[in-house]
Design an enzyme around this catalytic site. Structure first.
Site, mmCIF file in Angstrom:
data_model
loop_
_atom_site.group_PDB
_atom_site.id
_atom_site.type_symbol
_atom_site.label_atom_id
_atom_site.label_comp_id
_atom_site.label_asym_id
_atom_site.label_seq_id
_atom_site.Cartn_x
_atom_site.Cartn_y
_atom_site.Cartn_z
ATOM 1 N N CYS A 254 -18.535 -36.397 17.806
ATOM 2 C CA CYS A 254 -19.260 -37.294 16.925
ATOM 3 C C CYS A 254 -19.158 -38.735 17.411
ATOM 4 O O CYS A 254 -18.439 -39.563 16.839
ATOM 5 C CB CYS A 254 -18.784 -37.187 15.489
ATOM 6 S SG CYS A 254 -19.921 -37.971 14.325
ATOM 7 N N CYS B 80 -26.844 -37.176 14.957
ATOM 8 C CA CYS B 80 -25.805 -38.091 14.506
ATOM 9 C C CYS B 80 -26.350 -38.929 13.357
ATOM 10 O O CYS B 80 -27.124 -39.861 13.583
ATOM 11 C CB CYS B 80 -25.350 -38.994 15.646
ATOM 12 S SG CYS B 80 -23.985 -40.088 15.192
#
Length: 448
Positions: A199, A377
């Site tokens: 991430c 994201c």
């Protein structure tokens, strides 16, 4: 490889296990639904009980039957880690991200509560703790990524001090929120390491939440918000990078590129960074708040493993997720060398492709479905705003909705905070969510 009727003794390498994340260094015990000991052979053996492992075990249960599938995972608790950005920002409770692993293992699938210590793909078996050897016909490797706080001098022991936190660990994410609440005046520093990370947007998401919180509490004028990143860009996809740079300018945030955190002097509230563009030169920052994104790497068991590339990542075909050397071995998620961002959204898209790949391999057919590198994201930029970045292997936007997703939107925040957790628990982990490609196709066809 056929079963031989009894559990084998196995002399396996155990070095490096202390590097694995806290909570995994526990005595091994074996959870079984109807048996008193782990079997020595399964048609499908899944290594790892994270998003990729649980999702694929559910899919494989439907392919070969629950009794023929086992998952190796030592952790008692499974966390939905994308929620930790909001936990660190005080918008969600840590408990909301946690569920017992036992409750997520598909019914009838064997949960082997142990640690993988070695892989032998040439002979189709893996070694576990307590000298247990388990053979397989098909192996799915979903071991995730390891955090290495210890590679930063002064950590992890520095977390015992106030003013410092990290949204990447269950043990430190709540410290981020406390550090933010306790902020008085000075530098609030956010870091991005010189390694692959999971991430990759998370290190700056918490920065934007900190900005919003400090404005809300009247402290922003006393704060210097600094993003020290080892990268040379704010984000890897230009469309979203341009939007983020405008936000950074509007919020008066300082970005220092090519800065890598190498030491934390928590007793002095000092952070030391190396200048990657000027070898040998370092810079010391005083901080009132420090958010650390740790260096990361492949799990210790994969380093120098036959299934891994030279860097320790599982070496799979980037389109089929089948291993490049061993046709009955497959990889998914953060532990692989797939050249895309390591996110739960990527795992979802990969799971759908991998399911089709394995089903065809089981029929002695060549895989045909191809993974395009899709990843996502949701870039949280405030307590009610998100830029939903979606892109492929080539860094090209691959957006689900027929709108400009580089713009901050409240609807996308609620999708991130409220809808995605439901999708994760009730669809991805049950093997029913293979990413948004069908939604994207439907959305764009509706406009024609």
């Amino acid at each position: 490889m056929s079963a031989v009727g009894a559990v084998f003794s196995c002399s396996c390498l155990r070095s490096g296990l202390w590097l694995l994340k806290p909570g995994m260094q526990q005595m091994s015990s074996l959870h079984t639904a109807a048996r008193c000991a782990v079997r020595d052979y399964y048609e499908v053996l899944v290594l790892g009980g994270g998003a990729g492992g649980i999702s694929m075990s559910a899919r494989m249960k439907r392919r070969v039957g629950a009794e023929n599938v086992a998952v190796v995972e030592p952790s008692k608790t499974h966390y939905y880690q994308p929620l930790w950005t909001l936990v660190g920002g005080g918008a969600k409770q840590l408990a909301a991200s946690a569920r017992p692993t036992e409750s997520l293992i598909p019914s009838g699938v064997e949960w082997i509560k142990s640690q993988v210590t070695a892989l032998n793909p040439d002979k189709n078996y893996v070694c576990l703790e307590d000298d247990i050897k388990v053979s397989y016909k098909y192996l799915i490797i979903a071991l995730g990524i390891s955090l290495h706080y210890e590679k930063i001098k002064g950590l992890p022991e520095g977390f015992k001090h106030p003013k410092i936190g990290s949204n990447y660990s269950v043990q430190t994410v709540e410290k981020t929120w406390r550090a933010l609440q306790d902020f008085k005046e000075g530098n609030a520093i956010f870091t991005f390491p010189n390694t692959p990370v999971k991430c990759a947007g998370a290190p700056q998401k918490i920065m934007y939440l900190a900005d919003a919180y400090l404005r809300k509490t009247g402290k922003r004028s006393k704060a210097n918000i600094i993003f020290n990143t080892s990268l040379g860009v704010i984000f890897g996809v230009k469309k979203y990078a341009d939007a983020l740079l405008e936000i950074i300018k509007d919020k008066n945030i300082v970005v220092n590129y090519k800065r890598n955190l190498i030491e934390v002097r928590a007793d002095k509230q000092e952070a030391v960074f190396e200048k990657l563009d000027i070898p040998g030169e370092t810079e010391i920052f005083q901080y009132e708040m420090l958010h650390v994104t740790p260096p990361m790497g492949p799990p210790a068991v994969l380093i120098d493993s036959p299934v891994s590339d030279a860097s320790g990542w599982v070496d799979v075909d980037k389109e089929t997720l089948q291993h490049k050397k061993y046709p009955n071995v497959f990889g998914i998620g953060d532990c692989t060398n797939l050249p895309t961002s390591k996110t739960a959204a990527a795992v979802a898209a990969q799971s759908g492709v991998l399911d089709k790949t394995i089903s065809l391999v089981m029929k002695n057919k060549l895989p045909v479905k191809k993974y395009d590198g899709y990843t996502s994201c949701p870039l949280v930029t405030a307590y009610n705003k998100v830029i939903l970045a979606e892109f492929d292997y080539n860094g090209q936007p691959l957006e689900t909705f027929p709108i400009d997703q580089s713009k901050e939107r409240t609807t996308m925040y609620h999708m991130k905070a409220d809808m995605m957790p439901l999708l994760y628990w009730n669809a991805l982990l049950k093997g029913y969510w293979g990413g948004p490609a069908p939604v994207r196709k439907m959305m764009h066809l509706s406009l024609k």
